[in-house]
Design an enzyme around this catalytic site. Structure first.
Site, PDB file in Angstrom:
ATOM      1  N   ARG A  52       0.763  -1.313   0.028  1.00  0.00           N
ATOM      2  CA  ARG A  52      -0.119   0.017  -0.158  1.00  0.00           C
ATOM      3  C   ARG A  52       0.704   1.211   0.031  1.00  0.00           C
ATOM      4  O   ARG A  52       0.382   2.369   0.279  1.00  0.00           O
ATOM      5  CB  ARG A  52      -1.006   0.104   1.318  1.00  0.00           C
ATOM      6  CG  ARG A  52      -2.093  -1.221   1.217  1.00  0.00           C
ATOM      7  CD  ARG A  52      -3.124  -0.839   1.842  1.00  0.00           C
ATOM      8  NE  ARG A  52      -4.024  -1.934   1.748  1.00  0.00           N
ATOM      9  CZ  ARG A  52      -4.342  -3.005   2.419  1.00  0.00           C
ATOM     10  NH1 ARG A  52      -3.609  -2.997   3.439  1.00  0.00           N
ATOM     11  NH2 ARG A  52      -4.989  -4.059   2.071  1.00  0.00           N
ATOM     12  N   LYS A  70       3.421  11.406 -10.914  1.00  0.00           N
ATOM     13  CA  LYS A  70       2.571  10.824 -11.589  1.00  0.00           C
ATOM     14  C   LYS A  70       3.075   9.429 -12.076  1.00  0.00           C
ATOM     15  O   LYS A  70       4.114   9.368 -12.667  1.00  0.00           O
ATOM     16  CB  LYS A  70       1.813  11.482 -13.054  1.00  0.00           C
ATOM     17  CG  LYS A  70       0.922  12.262 -12.796  1.00  0.00           C
ATOM     18  CD  LYS A  70       0.503  12.792 -14.290  1.00  0.00           C
ATOM     19  CE  LYS A  70      -0.837  13.790 -14.205  1.00  0.00           C
ATOM     20  NZ  LYS A  70      -1.124  14.110 -15.452  1.00  0.00           N
ATOM     21  N   GLU A  74       9.183  17.629 -24.998  1.00  0.00           N
ATOM     22  CA  GLU A  74       8.559  17.980 -23.700  1.00  0.00           C
ATOM     23  C   GLU A  74       9.399  19.232 -23.275  1.00  0.00           C
ATOM     24  O   GLU A  74       8.674  20.209 -22.586  1.00  0.00           O
ATOM     25  CB  GLU A  74       8.808  16.812 -22.671  1.00  0.00           C
ATOM     26  CG  GLU A  74       8.264  15.521 -22.671  1.00  0.00           C
ATOM     27  CD  GLU A  74       6.555  15.432 -22.612  1.00  0.00           C
ATOM     28  OE1 GLU A  74       6.184  16.564 -22.191  1.00  0.00           O
ATOM     29  OE2 GLU A  74       5.935  14.582 -22.834  1.00  0.00           O
ATOM     30  N   LYS A 111       7.453  23.214 -14.059  1.00  0.00           N
ATOM     31  CA  LYS A 111       6.659  21.993 -13.482  1.00  0.00           C
ATOM     32  C   LYS A 111       6.348  21.958 -12.198  1.00  0.00           C
ATOM     33  O   LYS A 111       5.189  21.682 -11.649  1.00  0.00           O
ATOM     34  CB  LYS A 111       7.334  20.814 -13.962  1.00  0.00           C
ATOM     35  CG  LYS A 111       6.403  19.518 -13.658  1.00  0.00           C
ATOM     36  CD  LYS A 111       6.636  18.083 -14.617  1.00  0.00           C
ATOM     37  CE  LYS A 111       5.501  17.226 -14.043  1.00  0.00           C
ATOM     38  NZ  LYS A 111       5.719  16.041 -14.979  1.00  0.00           N
ATOM     39  N   GLU A 167      -4.292  17.332 -10.137  1.00  0.00           N
ATOM     40  CA  GLU A 167      -5.095  17.880 -11.578  1.00  0.00           C
ATOM     41  C   GLU A 167      -6.562  18.061 -11.501  1.00  0.00           C
ATOM     42  O   GLU A 167      -7.344  17.277 -12.080  1.00  0.00           O
ATOM     43  CB  GLU A 167      -4.504  16.744 -12.532  1.00  0.00           C
ATOM     44  CG  GLU A 167      -4.731  17.303 -14.072  1.00  0.00           C
ATOM     45  CD  GLU A 167      -4.066  16.451 -15.205  1.00  0.00           C
ATOM     46  OE1 GLU A 167      -2.981  15.959 -14.813  1.00  0.00           O
ATOM     47  OE2 GLU A 167      -4.833  16.072 -15.957  1.00  0.00           O
ATOM     48  N   ARG A 182      -2.832  21.585 -13.596  1.00  0.00           N
ATOM     49  CA  ARG A 182      -1.800  20.437 -13.908  1.00  0.00           C
ATOM     50  C   ARG A 182      -2.180  20.086 -15.444  1.00  0.00           C
ATOM     51  O   ARG A 182      -1.325  19.801 -16.000  1.00  0.00           O
ATOM     52  CB  ARG A 182      -1.681  19.390 -12.818  1.00  0.00           C
ATOM     53  CG  ARG A 182      -0.773  18.465 -13.238  1.00  0.00           C
ATOM     54  CD  ARG A 182      -0.373  17.455 -12.106  1.00  0.00           C
ATOM     55  NE  ARG A 182       0.809  16.595 -12.604  1.00  0.00           N
ATOM     56  CZ  ARG A 182       1.629  15.827 -11.863  1.00  0.00           C
ATOM     57  NH1 ARG A 182       1.084  15.918 -10.649  1.00  0.00           N
ATOM     58  NH2 ARG A 182       2.329  15.014 -12.133  1.00  0.00           N
ATOM     59  N   ASN A 211      -0.468  18.710 -20.166  1.00  0.00           N
ATOM     60  CA  ASN A 211      -0.915  17.802 -21.129  1.00  0.00           C
ATOM     61  C   ASN A 211      -0.832  18.487 -22.479  1.00  0.00           C
ATOM     62  O   ASN A 211      -1.385  17.940 -23.486  1.00  0.00           O
ATOM     63  CB  ASN A 211      -2.199  17.230 -20.841  1.00  0.00           C
ATOM     64  CG  ASN A 211      -2.085  15.989 -19.732  1.00  0.00           C
ATOM     65  OD1 ASN A 211      -1.132  15.252 -19.799  1.00  0.00           O
ATOM     66  ND2 ASN A 211      -2.692  16.249 -18.702  1.00  0.00           N
ATOM     67  N   HIS A 244      -0.906  16.522 -25.549  1.00  0.00           N
ATOM     68  CA  HIS A 244      -0.812  14.984 -25.034  1.00  0.00           C
ATOM     69  C   HIS A 244      -2.171  14.200 -25.552  1.00  0.00           C
ATOM     70  O   HIS A 244      -2.146  13.151 -25.584  1.00  0.00           O
ATOM     71  CB  HIS A 244      -0.697  14.882 -23.657  1.00  0.00           C
ATOM     72  CG  HIS A 244       1.002  15.154 -23.317  1.00  0.00           C
ATOM     73  ND1 HIS A 244       1.477  16.125 -23.701  1.00  0.00           N
ATOM     74  CD2 HIS A 244       1.488  14.238 -22.746  1.00  0.00           C
ATOM     75  CE1 HIS A 244       2.838  15.976 -23.168  1.00  0.00           C
ATOM     76  NE2 HIS A 244       3.015  14.867 -22.594  1.00  0.00           N
ATOM     77  N   HIS A 251      -1.080  11.174 -27.249  1.00  0.00           N
ATOM     78  CA  HIS A 251      -1.511   9.772 -26.868  1.00  0.00           C
ATOM     79  C   HIS A 251      -2.553   8.986 -27.866  1.00  0.00           C
ATOM     80  O   HIS A 251      -2.369   7.729 -27.863  1.00  0.00           O
ATOM     81  CB  HIS A 251      -2.299   9.930 -25.416  1.00  0.00           C
ATOM     82  CG  HIS A 251      -1.512  10.467 -23.890  1.00  0.00           C
ATOM     83  ND1 HIS A 251      -2.141  10.783 -22.976  1.00  0.00           N
ATOM     84  CD2 HIS A 251      -0.092  10.321 -24.122  1.00  0.00           C
ATOM     85  CE1 HIS A 251      -1.005  10.770 -22.285  1.00  0.00           C
ATOM     86  NE2 HIS A 251       0.108  10.798 -22.842  1.00  0.00           N
ATOM     87  N   HIS A 268       7.063   8.453 -27.129  1.00  0.00           N
ATOM     88  CA  HIS A 268       6.267   9.368 -26.532  1.00  0.00           C
ATOM     89  C   HIS A 268       6.437  10.822 -27.025  1.00  0.00           C
ATOM     90  O   HIS A 268       5.741  11.278 -27.670  1.00  0.00           O
ATOM     91  CB  HIS A 268       6.316   9.161 -25.167  1.00  0.00           C
ATOM     92  CG  HIS A 268       5.517  10.007 -24.188  1.00  0.00           C
ATOM     93  ND1 HIS A 268       4.115  10.395 -24.553  1.00  0.00           N
ATOM     94  CD2 HIS A 268       5.815  11.088 -23.586  1.00  0.00           C
ATOM     95  CE1 HIS A 268       3.422  11.217 -23.690  1.00  0.00           C
ATOM     96  NE2 HIS A 268       4.408  11.785 -23.300  1.00  0.00           N
TER      97      HIS A 268
HETATM   98  N1  GLY Z   1       3.214  14.769 -17.440  1.00  0.00           N
HETATM   99  C1  GLY Z   1       2.256  15.517 -17.005  1.00  0.00           C
HETATM  100  C2  GLY Z   1       2.035  15.681 -15.744  1.00  0.00           C
HETATM  101  O1  GLY Z   1       2.952  15.081 -14.845  1.00  0.00           O
HETATM  102  O2  GLY Z   1       1.080  16.120 -15.059  1.00  0.00           O
END
Ligand code: GLY
Length: 361
Positions: A119, A141, A183, A222, A232, A239, A243, A246, A250, A263
């Site tokens: 956990r 993330k 990125e 960031k 987010e 946040r 993206n 993305h 994606h 990616h």
């Molecule tokens: N890569 C996007 C984030 O970390 O929110």
């Protein structure tokens, strides 16, 4: 010499340590943990294990190490199971610590394993690619892909620390370096117009004297965004801005089976599609679209899909994106170079047109 940036998240705060070579710092943490009776396990990939075998031995001594296959295919539920079984076989208890040494796939996979195992146990990120240094190793993330889509299973689990040793970039293959640059361009586009202008004037290269500063700046941007909206949840901006490109990227990765685009390459096309969508929505002029495309291309990244992809398939996949609400995808758009925003309920016609403009049909 090392430098430090703190990510402020209350009791989940942690340092990002920057330097050309952080062997001494990582080794010191690993030794201190071991001295305190805490078991360590290292997760890496086979490329990193081969290229940096000596460095990994110096960093982690004889600590048990699992090297997964390199590539997005390892971000799977099956591989997550293998990592969890590895941690159990190593006898890690709740005081155990995972070190994720590798690129974004390793960081996301090992971080998610650390979030699930017993956990939740501590982990450190030791990114070895540009993409992981400027994006995925920071912010907590973690996750894996499902058949239904990218990163659809995961957890927010902040690392205990991130060690960004830019010396690893010396051996990074050119294609991987370019993927990481996508990125960097994304971060500049959403949060730092001056940084974008510098990338535009002179593209980043592996031996670039600006590299350490650029990596740090991306982490700073960031960290600020993550501090303000860790999970987010912000209705506006937050946040989700990270993206940018993305939702498109994606979808490209998924419809091509994660086999044709790195990616960052899919994100590069995604940034161009997002710029085109922003233009269609009247948010930016044609000249900004041209700036985005020229900068992406100057970093040896694709501005169009390599072979035509079905817009219907891409739209269906994008509807399942994590940002989607009620089956309607939300898109991060540009309001200017250096400023982004999230929009929902975008007319499907405008999205289809953006897909067409990047070579889909
Ligand atoms: N890569 C996007 C984030 O970390 O929110």
């Amino acid at each position: 010499m090392s430098d430090l940036l703190k990510v402020h998240l209350g009791d989940r705060s942690y340092p990002i340590v920057f330097g050309e070579d952080l062997t001494a710092q990582v080794h010191a943490i690993a030794a201190e943990l071991a001295f305190g009776g805490r078991k360590i396990a290292v997760v890496t990939d086979r490329n990193v294990a081969r290229i940096h075998a000596k460095a990994l031995r110096v960093l982690f001594g004889e600590s048990p190490t699992l090297a997964v296959a390199a590539g997005e295919g390892s971000k799977s539920v099956a591989e997550l199971g293998r990592v969890l079984e590895f941690l159990a076989a190593c006898g890690l208890d709740r005081s155990g610590v995972v070190f994720a040494a590798g690129g974004g796939v390793v960081g996301d996979l090992a971080g998610f394993a650390a979030a699930c195992y017993l956990r939740g146990i501590d982990y450190y990120q030791v990114p070895t690619t540009l993409l992981a240094m400027v994006d995925s190793s920071v912010g907590g993330k973690t996750g894996v892909n499902l058949k239904a889509g990218k990163n659809l299973a995961g957890a927010f689990h902040q690392p205990h620390g991130v060690f960004i040793a830019t010396g690893f970039l010396r051996t990074l293959p050119a294609r991987e370096f370019a993927a990481g640059a996508a990125e960097v361009i994304k971060t500049a586009l959403l949060g730092d117009g001056e940084l974008f202008a510098k990338l535009e004037q002179s593209p980043l290269s592996p031996g670039d004297a600006r590299l350490a500063g650029v990596v740090r700046r991306c982490c700073e941007i960031k960290a600020g965004i993550v501090e303000a909206d860790e999970r987010e949840r912000a209705g506006e901006g937050g946040r989700a801005l990270l993206n940018l490109g993305h939702t498109f990227g994606h979808a490209i990765e998924q419809v091509t089976g994660y086999a044709q685009y790195l990616h960052g390459e899919a994100v590069a096309v995604g940034l161009c599609a997002a710029a085109r969508l922003s233009r269609r929505l009247g948010l930016i002029p044609d000249s900004d679209v041209a700036r985005v495309e020229a900068t992406v291309a100057a970093h040896a990244l694709p501005v169009r899909v390599r072979t035509a992809l079905s817009i219907a398939s891409l739209m269906a996949v994008a509807a399942r994106d994590k940002k989607a609400r009620g089956g309607s995808p939300r898109f991060v758009v540009l309001k200017a170079v250096g400023r982004a925003s999230v929009v929902g309920s975008v007319a499907p016609d405008a999205v289809e047109a953006a897909w067409r403009e990047v070579g889909c049909s």
